[in-house]
Write a protein that holds these residues in place. Structure first.
Motif, short mmCIF file in Angstrom:
data_model
loop_
_atom_site.label_atom_id
_atom_site.label_comp_id
_atom_site.label_asym_id
_atom_site.label_seq_id
_atom_site.Cartn_x
_atom_site.Cartn_y
_atom_site.Cartn_z
N GLY A 151 49.85 97.54 -32.44
CA GLY A 151 50.61 96.50 -31.61
C GLY A 151 49.57 95.45 -30.79
O GLY A 151 49.93 94.42 -30.46
N GLY A 152 48.37 96.06 -30.49
CA GLY A 152 47.58 95.53 -29.69
C GLY A 152 46.66 94.47 -30.60
O GLY A 152 46.74 94.32 -31.96
N SER A 153 45.66 93.83 -29.82
CA SER A 153 44.94 92.82 -30.37
C SER A 153 43.31 93.07 -30.32
O SER A 153 43.08 93.93 -29.55
CB SER A 153 45.37 91.34 -29.84
N LEU A 154 42.52 92.67 -30.96
CA LEU A 154 41.14 92.68 -31.01
C LEU A 154 40.48 91.70 -31.60
O LEU A 154 41.05 90.88 -32.68
CB LEU A 154 40.88 94.02 -31.73
N ARG A 155 39.33 91.09 -31.15
CA ARG A 155 38.81 90.07 -31.78
C ARG A 155 37.15 90.50 -32.23
O ARG A 155 36.54 91.07 -31.31
CB ARG A 155 38.45 88.76 -30.83
N LEU A 156 36.79 90.23 -33.59
CA LEU A 156 35.55 90.81 -34.16
C LEU A 156 34.77 89.56 -33.79
O LEU A 156 35.16 88.49 -34.26
CB LEU A 156 35.73 91.51 -35.23
N SER A 157 33.36 89.86 -33.71
CA SER A 157 32.48 88.71 -34.01
C SER A 157 31.49 88.95 -34.95
O SER A 157 30.97 90.02 -35.13
CB SER A 157 31.64 88.36 -32.83
N CYS A 158 30.66 88.08 -35.64
CA CYS A 158 29.90 88.03 -36.89
C CYS A 158 28.91 87.02 -36.41
O CYS A 158 29.23 85.90 -36.53
CB CYS A 158 30.46 87.95 -38.25
N VAL A 159 27.70 87.37 -35.98
CA VAL A 159 26.63 86.43 -35.48
C VAL A 159 25.60 86.23 -36.30
O VAL A 159 24.98 87.42 -36.79
CB VAL A 159 26.27 87.02 -34.11
N GLY A 160 25.13 85.31 -37.00
CA GLY A 160 24.19 85.03 -37.90
C GLY A 160 22.87 84.87 -37.20
O GLY A 160 22.80 84.00 -36.30
N SER A 161 21.64 85.19 -37.74
CA SER A 161 20.41 85.01 -37.43
C SER A 161 19.49 84.52 -38.66
O SER A 161 19.56 85.41 -39.54
CB SER A 161 19.95 85.92 -36.56
N PRO A 162 18.70 83.41 -38.77
CA PRO A 162 18.73 82.41 -37.77
C PRO A 162 19.84 81.43 -37.52
O PRO A 162 20.24 80.85 -36.70
CB PRO A 162 17.54 81.74 -38.05
N SER A 163 20.56 81.22 -38.75
CA SER A 163 21.74 80.12 -38.90
C SER A 163 22.52 80.39 -39.70
O SER A 163 22.32 80.82 -40.80
CB SER A 163 21.13 79.03 -38.71
N ILE A 164 23.82 80.18 -39.53
CA ILE A 164 25.01 80.43 -40.43
C ILE A 164 25.15 78.65 -41.14
O ILE A 164 26.17 78.78 -41.85
CB ILE A 164 26.14 80.93 -39.92
N ALA A 165 24.86 77.89 -40.71
CA ALA A 165 25.29 76.36 -41.00
C ALA A 165 24.96 76.10 -42.52
O ALA A 165 25.82 75.34 -43.02
CB ALA A 165 24.29 75.59 -40.31
N ASN A 166 24.00 76.80 -43.30
CA ASN A 166 23.90 76.41 -44.64
C ASN A 166 24.65 77.59 -45.58
O ASN A 166 24.47 77.40 -46.72
CB ASN A 166 22.47 76.47 -45.09
#
Length: 118
Positions: A15-30
Motif C-alpha cells: 500500500g505504500g509508495s516509492l519513487r525510482l530515478s533513472c539518471v543518464g550520463s552524459p545526456s538523455i536528450a537524444n
C-alpha cells in the motif's frame, strides 16, 4: 554511449509508495524513449512503463493507474512513481533507452531493488 543508472529502491510496506530515478550520463536528450522493466526471482523480465521524448507514456497492464513515469531532459532524469504497491511488485527495476524502432540504445544497468513486504 549513454549510461543509465537506477536508484531509489527500498523496502516498503504494501500500500505504500516509492519513487525510482533513472539518471543518464552524459545526456538523455537524444534518447527517443526511456523504458522501465522489472525482474522478480524466477520470472521473466517484465515491461513496466515507457516515456518518449515527446512525453508520451505507456504502461504495463499490471501497473496502470498506480504507476506514473515522468521525464526531465534538462535533469537527465526519468522517474517512476509507484503507488499502492503490492507484494508482487517486488523485483529489481531497470531502465533502458530505446530508439523509435524499439531497439535498445543503452546497456542494462545494475537495477534497483524494490521489496514490498510487511
Amino acid at each position: 554511449q549513454v549510461q543509465l543508472v537506477e536508484s531509489g529502491g527500498d523496502l516498503v510496506q504494501p500500500g505504500g509508495s516509492l519513487r525510482l530515478s533513472c539518471v543518464g550520463s552524459p545526456s538523455i536528450a537524444n534518447i527517443w524513449s526511456i523504458d522501465w522493466y522489472r525482474e522478480a526471482p524466477g520470472k521473466q523480465r517484465e515491461f513496466v512503463a515507457t516515456i518518449t521524448n515527446g512525453l508520451m507514456t505507456n504502461y504495463g497492464d499490471s501497473v496502470k493507474g498506480r504507476f506514473t513515469v515522468s521525464r526531465d531532459n534538462a535533469k537527465n532524469t526519468v522517474w517512476l512513481q509507484m503507488n499502492s504497491l503490492k507484494p508482487d511488485a517486488s523485483a529489481v527495476y531497470y531502465c533502458l533507452g530505446a530508439n523509435e524502432f524499439r531497439s535498445a540504445v543503452t546497456a542494462w544497468g545494475r537495477g534497483t531493488q524494490v521489496t514490498v513486504s510487511s
